[in-house]
Design an enzyme around this catalytic site. Structure first.
Site, PDB file in Angstrom:
ATOM      1  N   SER A  63     -21.914  -7.461  31.357  1.00  0.00           N
ATOM      2  CA  SER A  63     -21.093  -8.462  31.034  1.00  0.00           C
ATOM      3  C   SER A  63     -22.157  -9.965  30.784  1.00  0.00           C
ATOM      4  O   SER A  63     -22.682  -9.663  29.678  1.00  0.00           O
ATOM      5  CB  SER A  63     -20.242  -8.746  32.130  1.00  0.00           C
ATOM      6  OG  SER A  63     -19.291  -9.922  32.069  1.00  0.00           O
TER       7      SER A  63
ATOM      8  N   ASP B 143     -11.414  -3.135  27.162  1.00  0.00           N
ATOM      9  CA  ASP B 143     -11.660  -4.376  27.992  1.00  0.00           C
ATOM     10  C   ASP B 143     -10.807  -5.264  28.064  1.00  0.00           C
ATOM     11  O   ASP B 143     -10.420  -5.764  26.802  1.00  0.00           O
ATOM     12  CB  ASP B 143     -13.204  -4.749  27.445  1.00  0.00           C
ATOM     13  CG  ASP B 143     -13.662  -5.978  28.317  1.00  0.00           C
ATOM     14  OD1 ASP B 143     -13.155  -6.100  29.683  1.00  0.00           O
ATOM     15  OD2 ASP B 143     -14.586  -6.246  27.909  1.00  0.00           O
TER      16      ASP B 143
ATOM     17  N   HIS C  61     -13.562  -3.123  31.264  1.00  0.00           N
ATOM     18  CA  HIS C  61     -14.477  -4.158  31.556  1.00  0.00           C
ATOM     19  C   HIS C  61     -15.769  -3.321  32.317  1.00  0.00           C
ATOM     20  O   HIS C  61     -16.968  -3.375  32.044  1.00  0.00           O
ATOM     21  CB  HIS C  61     -14.385  -5.048  32.405  1.00  0.00           C
ATOM     22  CG  HIS C  61     -15.406  -6.326  32.302  1.00  0.00           C
ATOM     23  ND1 HIS C  61     -16.131  -6.802  30.935  1.00  0.00           N
ATOM     24  CD2 HIS C  61     -16.082  -6.936  33.145  1.00  0.00           C
ATOM     25  CE1 HIS C  61     -16.908  -7.643  31.417  1.00  0.00           C
ATOM     26  NE2 HIS C  61     -17.024  -7.814  32.651  1.00  0.00           N
TER      27      HIS C  61
END
Length: 818
Positions: free
Chosen positions: A682, A755, A789
């Site tokens: 991330s 995601d 994610h």
């Protein structure tokens, strides 16, 4: 070590123009590769497949633990279920629930006193258990079991360890707040049911009735880049169909009745005395630019039979919440029941129209209203900062929390809720980034209503505090006794090396017996009774080491400094049986940047060297089995003191952080400077790309589920609250996409195709790869079907580890020295 790259001379305006054009019109130049899911080396497979330690849930009277067994990684076919993406929700229409949830596979009952374990019987084979909650009296457990056609509500009894189903598969768990709750009598539950005879879901017409139109009429509405938004009237109808519920009550024998009308119920909470229900109902009109959380809501109080008593507020659609941290919607918000009173509801109202940029003396006001809710609301307190919550005690004492992000300030105060003119008395006024001086959190217990309240003695003059105990030597959790009059704390207990211990609950307050957890680097977390008078420890659980083959990993807390003097820390892990005379090792640095308002706070130690080394499926520590050293969670502070903005010097500070880490590894003779990889997930992936773009410190990079083009997040990202148009140079400079031509180290990009995290659209990785390939970089893009994610399926996780292992071996471990 100075390995910074020469920066491009392209003007920021040209960069901006090029970036936008490229982002919108770039042609697809991806070289496709058809490949089946692969497995990493067997040592990594064995660690990933190791059984998980059960989760625990302690009953309100601290007599029992639930041992909740967790499943191994699910197969990819479990992720291929149908999924609707509506207003920020992801719904599995077959079961009327969120499509991505975590569950348990078994429940066991464990006696804290006798240390005896009992199996809960009566469960179906291979159950998918979720939403586990103790009854307030600690004699029953409620939970849901998900079947192929929906969600059932179950209960189990402590007295005989038997479970039984009390509803069919009719629960509706598509929306916020959970599908059920206990009443405080411990004999009744309230739940959301799908609507009886609701018919088939709406069908989408194959012929449009007209265009979809949105219109702005000059009113600012800066919102983050949300995903899964409603797109048309068909989406609106689907959304309403699936979140519409019928509230029901049911007793332990399965006798149920309807409560109130069917509606788009967002949240429901019974009053402590079981006489009323607080209800939030979503209303139309919906929005195509914000998620369901901001849709209009009606705030109502019903009686326990479902009859409307009072409408407290009708809150409109919130598309125009001001930008910035600390921004809130206009009107009343944060409705809660007072936990220590029968039926009193509290809420707050912003006095600055929810705009943190407005200069006002009072940010929020607290109001209350008692049953029968016929009088006018009472103004209770004012807050100079943004309201952050209340911990209730009794009629004479409650604790309030308020905060302000801009200067990291928080104020903890107490007040007398029963007073006609309550006044706040400040206990702590501090900077929350200063972990070394954090007083901790007040200890709570269950009351007769089954609600958490303050643990108090001496008529409310004595409270208890528990905290992490951050220090230059690492975290040392503690328990303090706190005198309200003097505002002084007396330390009752603190975790001592070589163990990492945490206070869980009081088992016997009178005799000072605690329930704590204890672990060390090589001993997994277990639970103990601690007699503070004799300091005698009694172990009550005996969870085994999940990966004994790595029980002799070496872990060391490393301290080092940035060139500008900021102190940094990291955890260094060395492979089993490694000796210094074995020479240098290839190193994987795994990091995540953090923003701070002060260098002192940035330099504080944020972990403990004595925590158990648990290796999970996403952990960089897996590569200890392959002969790598791991520099895990090194400090990557981005500091903006005073009025300065941290991100205006993001690149410069990030480079300083990385240089310091590499210099430390080389000076310790752990690493060869040519065999160090950088990686992150991330915002850590964003960091990875930037470090490859602006330095030559690393041999290769691994970037998982990141964002690389900040013009695609124009209304703010991470801790940046300025808009693109307010800080274009910062947005451009922070975008590694713009510096794709400078990246000459191999970079592995991995992203879940589904995601939904705000800001990390899958296109971020796709377009960054296109930019890299177009500029001749060595890059590989791996897109994972059905993954979000974070990655869940066993096939996906194993394949990611295979990709990473190949990449690291090829470009780091087996790289020829320059």
């Amino acid at each position: 070590m100075n390995k910074r790259k020469k920066q491009s001379n392209i003007s920021f305006k040209l960069m901006f123009l090029f970036l936008l054009i490229f982002s919108i019109n770039v042609a697809s130049i991806i070289a496709q590769e058809d490949i089946e899911y692969q497995l990493p080396p067997q040592e990594i497979v064995d660690l990933v497949d190791a059984p998980l330690t059960p989760s625990i849930r302690i009953d309100p009277k601290v007599k029992w633990m639930l041992l909740l067994e967790r499943p191994s990684l699910p197969p990819i076919e479990k992720l291929t279920k149908p999924e609707l993406k509506l207003a920020g929700l992801r719904i599995n229409p077959k079961i009327n629930a969120e499509s991505t949830t975590y569950y348990y596979t078994n429940i066991k009952l464990f006696s804290i006193d006798s240390k005896f374990e009992n199996q809960i019987t009566g469960l179906p084979s291979n159950p998918r258990i979720e939403n586990v909650n103790w009854s307030p009296d600690g004699e029953k457990i409620a939970f849901t079991i998900t079947k192929k056609n929906g969600i059932e509500l179950w209960i189990a009894y402590v007295k005989n360890c038997k479970a039984k189903k009390i509803t069919d598969a009719i629960l509706n768990d598509t929306y916020y707040g959970g599908p059920y709750t206990w009443l405080s009598d411990s004999n009744t539950l309230i739940y959301k049911s799908i609507v009886e005879n609701r018919g088939e879901p709406p069908e989408e017409s194959s012929v449009p009735s007209g265009p979809v139109i949105q219109e702005s009429i000059g009113k600012k509405a800066p919102v983050r880049t949300y995903q899964d938004l409603l797109k048309n009237s068909y989406d609106e109808d689907l959304f309403e169909y699936y979140i519409t519920s019928q509230l029901m009550s049911i007793d332990l024998e399965g006798k149920s009745k309807k409560l109130g009308p069917q509606c788009m119920m967002k949240r429901f909470t019974p009053s402590p005395d079981n006489k009323y229900l607080f209800i939030e109902i979503t209303k139309r009109p919906f929005s195509y630019i914000v998620t369901a959380y901001r849709f209009p809501i009606s705030i109502e109080v019903w009686d326990i039979d479902g009859n409307l008593v009072k409408t407290l507020a009708d809150i409109p659609l919130a598309e125009d919440i001001p930008k910035g941290f600390g921004a809130v919607r206009k009107g009343p918000r944060y409705f809660i029941w007072r936990s220590d009173a029968p039926s009193t509801i509290y809420w707050v109202v912003a006095q600055d129209e929810g705009d943190p940029h407005k200069e006002v003396e009072i940010r929020d006001k607290l109001f209350s209203l008692k049953a029968p809710f016929t009088q006018n609301p009472k103004e209770v307190l004012s807050f100079s900062l943004r309201y952050g919550g209340i911990t209730w005690g009794d009629g004479n004492l409650a604790i309030t929390h308020e905060f302000w992000r801009k200067d990291r300030r928080e104020i903890i105060s107490f007040f007398n809720p029963d007073s006609e003119t309550p006044m706040k008395n400040v206990l702590f006024d501090r900077n929350w980034e200063d972990r070394y001086n954090d007083p901790g959190d007040f200890v709570t217990i269950y009351n007769q209503y089954g609600k958490y309240i303050l643990l108090m003695e001496d008529n409310g003059k004595t409270l208890y505090l528990k905290g992490d105990g951050a220090s230059p030597e690492g975290n040392r959790p503690f328990l303090d006794k706190f005198d309200l009059d003097s505002k002084n704390a007396n330390r009752l207990w603190i975790s001592e090396p070589p163990y990492y211990e945490r206070f869980i609950r009081f088992v016997d307050l009178k005799n000072n017996v605690l329930l704590i957890s204890r672990e060390s680097q090589n001993i997994p977390r277990n639970y103990f009774l601690l007699d503070l008078k004799s300091m005698k420890y009694t172990q009550i659980t005996n969870f085994p080491h999940p990966h004994p083959q790595l029980s002799n990993i070496k872990k060391e807390l490393i301290k080092y400094n940035r060139k500008d003097g900021v102190q940094l820390t990291a955890n260094l892990y060395l492979p089993p049986n490694y000796k210094k005379e074995d020479g240098t090792l290839p190193v994987l640095v795994w990091a995540y940047p953090q923003e701070y308002k002060s260098a002192d706070a940035a330099g504080q130690v944020r972990d403990s060297p004595y925590r158990f080394i648990r290796i999970y499926s996403w952990s960089p520590l897996l590569w200890l089995t392959q002969g790598y050293a791991i520099f895990d969670n090194p400090s990557m502070p981005i500091i903006g003191e005073g009025d300065s903005k941290p991100n205006d010097t993001y690149i410069e500070q990030l480079v300083l952080d990385a240089e310091a880490a590499v210099d430390k590894l080389v000076s310790m003779e752990v690493a060869d400077s040519n065999k160090i990889a950088i990686g992150g997930h991330s915002y850590g992936a964003f960091m990875t790309a930037n470090l490859l773009a602006h330095t030559d410190l690393f041999a290769a990079g691994v970037a998982k589920t990141g964002a690389y083009n900040r013009t695609l997040t124009p209304f703010g990202f991470q801790s940046e609250d300025r808009l693109l148009w307010e800080a274009p140079e910062t947005y451009i400079k922070m975008s590694p996409f713009m510096y794709a031509d400078k990246i000459n180290e191999p970079i592995l990009l991995i992203h879940g195709e589904s995601d939904r995290n705000s800001g990390t659209y899958p296109m971020q990785s796709e377009r960054f790869y296109q930019a890299l390939k177009g500029n001749g970089a060595t890059a590989r893009l791996v897109m994972l079907p059905y993954e979000g994610h974070s990655y869940r399926a066993r096939e996906s996780i194993m394949h990611v580890l295979w990709e990473m292992d190949r990449w690291l071996n090829k470009y780091v471990k087996n790289k020829n020295n320059d």
